[in-house]
Design a protein around this motif. Structure first.
Motif, PDB file in Angstrom:
ATOM      1  N   ASP A 215     -12.636   3.422   8.714  1.00  0.00           N
ATOM      2  CA  ASP A 215     -12.820   3.562  10.199  1.00  0.00           C
ATOM      3  C   ASP A 215     -11.948   2.872  10.855  1.00  0.00           C
ATOM      4  O   ASP A 215     -12.021   2.772  12.284  1.00  0.00           O
ATOM      5  N   ASP A 216     -11.089   1.687  10.478  1.00  0.00           N
ATOM      6  CA  ASP A 216     -10.445   0.830  11.106  1.00  0.00           C
ATOM      7  C   ASP A 216      -8.735   1.498  10.997  1.00  0.00           C
ATOM      8  O   ASP A 216      -8.376   2.338  10.379  1.00  0.00           O
ATOM      9  N   ARG A 217      -8.051   0.760  11.809  1.00  0.00           N
ATOM     10  CA  ARG A 217      -6.568   1.133  11.926  1.00  0.00           C
ATOM     11  C   ARG A 217      -5.778  -0.350  11.420  1.00  0.00           C
ATOM     12  O   ARG A 217      -6.255  -1.374  11.883  1.00  0.00           O
ATOM     13  N   VAL A 218      -4.650   0.015  10.948  1.00  0.00           N
ATOM     14  CA  VAL A 218      -3.889  -1.411  10.528  1.00  0.00           C
ATOM     15  C   VAL A 218      -2.255  -1.118  10.725  1.00  0.00           C
ATOM     16  O   VAL A 218      -1.810  -0.078  10.541  1.00  0.00           O
ATOM     17  N   LEU A 219      -1.970  -2.093  11.609  1.00  0.00           N
ATOM     18  CA  LEU A 219      -0.422  -2.172  11.815  1.00  0.00           C
ATOM     19  C   LEU A 219       0.311  -3.069  10.901  1.00  0.00           C
ATOM     20  O   LEU A 219      -0.148  -4.181  10.956  1.00  0.00           O
ATOM     21  N   VAL A 220       1.087  -2.585   9.943  1.00  0.00           N
ATOM     22  CA  VAL A 220       1.587  -3.598   8.956  1.00  0.00           C
ATOM     23  C   VAL A 220       3.080  -3.795   9.708  1.00  0.00           C
ATOM     24  O   VAL A 220       3.982  -3.233   9.605  1.00  0.00           O
ATOM     25  N   LEU A 221       3.301  -5.062   9.354  1.00  0.00           N
ATOM     26  CA  LEU A 221       4.469  -5.748  10.142  1.00  0.00           C
ATOM     27  C   LEU A 221       5.228  -6.421   8.907  1.00  0.00           C
ATOM     28  O   LEU A 221       4.717  -7.688   8.506  1.00  0.00           O
ATOM     29  N   GLY A 222       6.160  -6.003   8.358  1.00  0.00           N
ATOM     30  CA  GLY A 222       6.988  -6.669   7.027  1.00  0.00           C
ATOM     31  C   GLY A 222       8.186  -7.270   7.573  1.00  0.00           C
ATOM     32  O   GLY A 222       8.898  -6.952   8.605  1.00  0.00           O
ATOM     33  N   ASP A 223       8.707  -8.029   6.647  1.00  0.00           N
ATOM     34  CA  ASP A 223      10.207  -8.865   7.062  1.00  0.00           C
ATOM     35  C   ASP A 223      11.319  -7.852   6.731  1.00  0.00           C
ATOM     36  O   ASP A 223      12.137  -7.728   7.691  1.00  0.00           O
ATOM     37  N   ILE A 224      11.219  -6.692   5.740  1.00  0.00           N
ATOM     38  CA  ILE A 224      12.243  -5.884   5.247  1.00  0.00           C
ATOM     39  C   ILE A 224      11.802  -4.795   4.886  1.00  0.00           C
ATOM     40  O   ILE A 224      10.734  -4.766   3.990  1.00  0.00           O
ATOM     41  N   ILE A 225      12.035  -3.593   5.448  1.00  0.00           N
ATOM     42  CA  ILE A 225      11.632  -2.433   4.985  1.00  0.00           C
ATOM     43  C   ILE A 225      12.233  -2.268   3.741  1.00  0.00           C
ATOM     44  O   ILE A 225      13.475  -2.392   3.291  1.00  0.00           O
ATOM     45  N   GLY A 226      11.523  -1.687   2.897  1.00  0.00           N
ATOM     46  CA  GLY A 226      11.761  -1.588   1.072  1.00  0.00           C
ATOM     47  C   GLY A 226      11.825  -2.867   0.421  1.00  0.00           C
ATOM     48  O   GLY A 226      11.750  -2.857  -0.756  1.00  0.00           O
ATOM     49  N   GLY A 227      11.319  -3.881   1.077  1.00  0.00           N
ATOM     50  CA  GLY A 227      11.117  -5.330   0.415  1.00  0.00           C
ATOM     51  C   GLY A 227       9.650  -5.171  -0.416  1.00  0.00           C
ATOM     52  O   GLY A 227       8.835  -4.335  -0.024  1.00  0.00           O
ATOM     53  N   SER A 228       9.562  -5.956  -1.452  1.00  0.00           N
ATOM     54  CA  SER A 228       8.558  -5.706  -2.337  1.00  0.00           C
ATOM     55  C   SER A 228       7.099  -6.149  -1.490  1.00  0.00           C
ATOM     56  O   SER A 228       6.037  -5.644  -1.673  1.00  0.00           O
ATOM     57  N   PRO A 229       7.154  -7.058  -0.567  1.00  0.00           N
ATOM     58  CA  PRO A 229       6.033  -7.308  -0.006  1.00  0.00           C
ATOM     59  C   PRO A 229       5.421  -6.187   0.954  1.00  0.00           C
ATOM     60  O   PRO A 229       4.311  -5.914   0.697  1.00  0.00           O
ATOM     61  N   LEU A 230       6.262  -5.633   1.790  1.00  0.00           N
ATOM     62  CA  LEU A 230       5.829  -4.422   2.446  1.00  0.00           C
ATOM     63  C   LEU A 230       5.613  -3.274   1.527  1.00  0.00           C
ATOM     64  O   LEU A 230       4.341  -2.570   1.873  1.00  0.00           O
ATOM     65  N   THR A 231       6.274  -3.124   0.722  1.00  0.00           N
ATOM     66  CA  THR A 231       5.947  -1.729  -0.385  1.00  0.00           C
ATOM     67  C   THR A 231       4.771  -2.039  -1.079  1.00  0.00           C
ATOM     68  O   THR A 231       3.861  -1.068  -1.198  1.00  0.00           O
ATOM     69  N   ASN A 232       4.511  -3.369  -1.501  1.00  0.00           N
ATOM     70  CA  ASN A 232       3.297  -3.605  -2.154  1.00  0.00           C
ATOM     71  C   ASN A 232       1.920  -3.672  -1.225  1.00  0.00           C
ATOM     72  O   ASN A 232       0.708  -3.142  -1.537  1.00  0.00           O
ATOM     73  N   ALA A 233       2.243  -3.855   0.040  1.00  0.00           N
ATOM     74  CA  ALA A 233       1.250  -3.755   0.755  1.00  0.00           C
ATOM     75  C   ALA A 233       0.813  -2.329   1.211  1.00  0.00           C
ATOM     76  O   ALA A 233      -0.686  -2.228   1.151  1.00  0.00           O
ATOM     77  N   LEU A 234       1.705  -1.430   1.405  1.00  0.00           N
ATOM     78  CA  LEU A 234       1.386  -0.182   1.414  1.00  0.00           C
ATOM     79  C   LEU A 234       0.761   0.607   0.169  1.00  0.00           C
ATOM     80  O   LEU A 234      -0.148   1.287   0.339  1.00  0.00           O
ATOM     81  N   ASN A 235       1.310   0.170  -0.860  1.00  0.00           N
ATOM     82  CA  ASN A 235       0.524   0.556  -2.162  1.00  0.00           C
ATOM     83  C   ASN A 235      -0.822   0.224  -2.228  1.00  0.00           C
ATOM     84  O   ASN A 235      -1.688   0.716  -2.587  1.00  0.00           O
ATOM     85  N   ALA A 236      -1.033  -1.181  -1.899  1.00  0.00           N
ATOM     86  CA  ALA A 236      -2.524  -1.700  -1.755  1.00  0.00           C
ATOM     87  C   ALA A 236      -3.296  -0.887  -0.807  1.00  0.00           C
ATOM     88  O   ALA A 236      -4.533  -0.644  -1.206  1.00  0.00           O
ATOM     89  N   LEU A 237      -2.748  -0.650   0.147  1.00  0.00           N
ATOM     90  CA  LEU A 237      -3.575   0.013   1.115  1.00  0.00           C
ATOM     91  C   LEU A 237      -3.912   1.446   0.772  1.00  0.00           C
ATOM     92  O   LEU A 237      -5.103   2.088   0.828  1.00  0.00           O
TER      93      LEU A 237
END
Length: 144
Positions: free
Chosen positions: A58-80
């Motif tokens: 029911d929530d929304r989330v804006l994910v702000l990562g340091d680098i597009i394609g970097g493992s922190p952002l990629t893994n965050a999207l995979n976890a979501l």
């Protein structure tokens, strides 16, 4: 609720989170997680899963990562995605304080598209070279 999730390599995301705490106060709708030096992806994802645990479909989330394609952002999207939350998310790379501060100031605003547009606009507008007028005299040093 709309969340801001900050993710990065090193200590950038927690540092950015700390600055937001100073500027807008500590808030439950701002989350952060970082991939620390020497940490494996599994350990990062495990920590990230705990960080994102309050987020529901029911929530929304804006994910702000340091680098597009970097493992922190990629893994965050995979976890979501693994929690069925990817459809509730919007992701951005090139995190900066102006972007994060804009998001934090208007995070619960009704118009998410306008908020996201403003985040990008503020982030881009803040990037410029500062002109330094160093002068030529000794007295000019006081102006710095």
């Amino acid at each position: 609720m709309r969340y801001l999730l900050l993710v990065s390599h090193g200590t950038f995301a927690p540092g950015l989170h700390s600055v937001l705490d100073m500027l807008v106060g500590k808030r439950e709708d701002i989350l952060s997680c970082s991939l620390r030096d020497g940490e494996g992806a599994d350990e990062y994802v495990s920590e990230l899963e705990g960080v994102i645990s309050p987020i529901t479909p029911d929530d929304r989330v804006l994910v702000l990562g340091d680098i597009i394609g970097g493992s922190p952002l990629t893994n965050a999207l995979n976890a979501l995605a693994a929690r069925g939350l990817l459809s509730c998310a919007r992701a951005f790379g090139g995190a900066s304080l102006p972007m994060a501060l804009t998001a934090a100031m208007d995070l619960q605003a009704a118009d998410e598209d306008a908020l996201c547009s403003s985040m990008l606009s503020e982030g881009q507008a803040a990037m410029s070279e500062m002109a330094l007028d160093l002068g030529s005299g000794e007295d000019d040093e006081e102006d710095l």
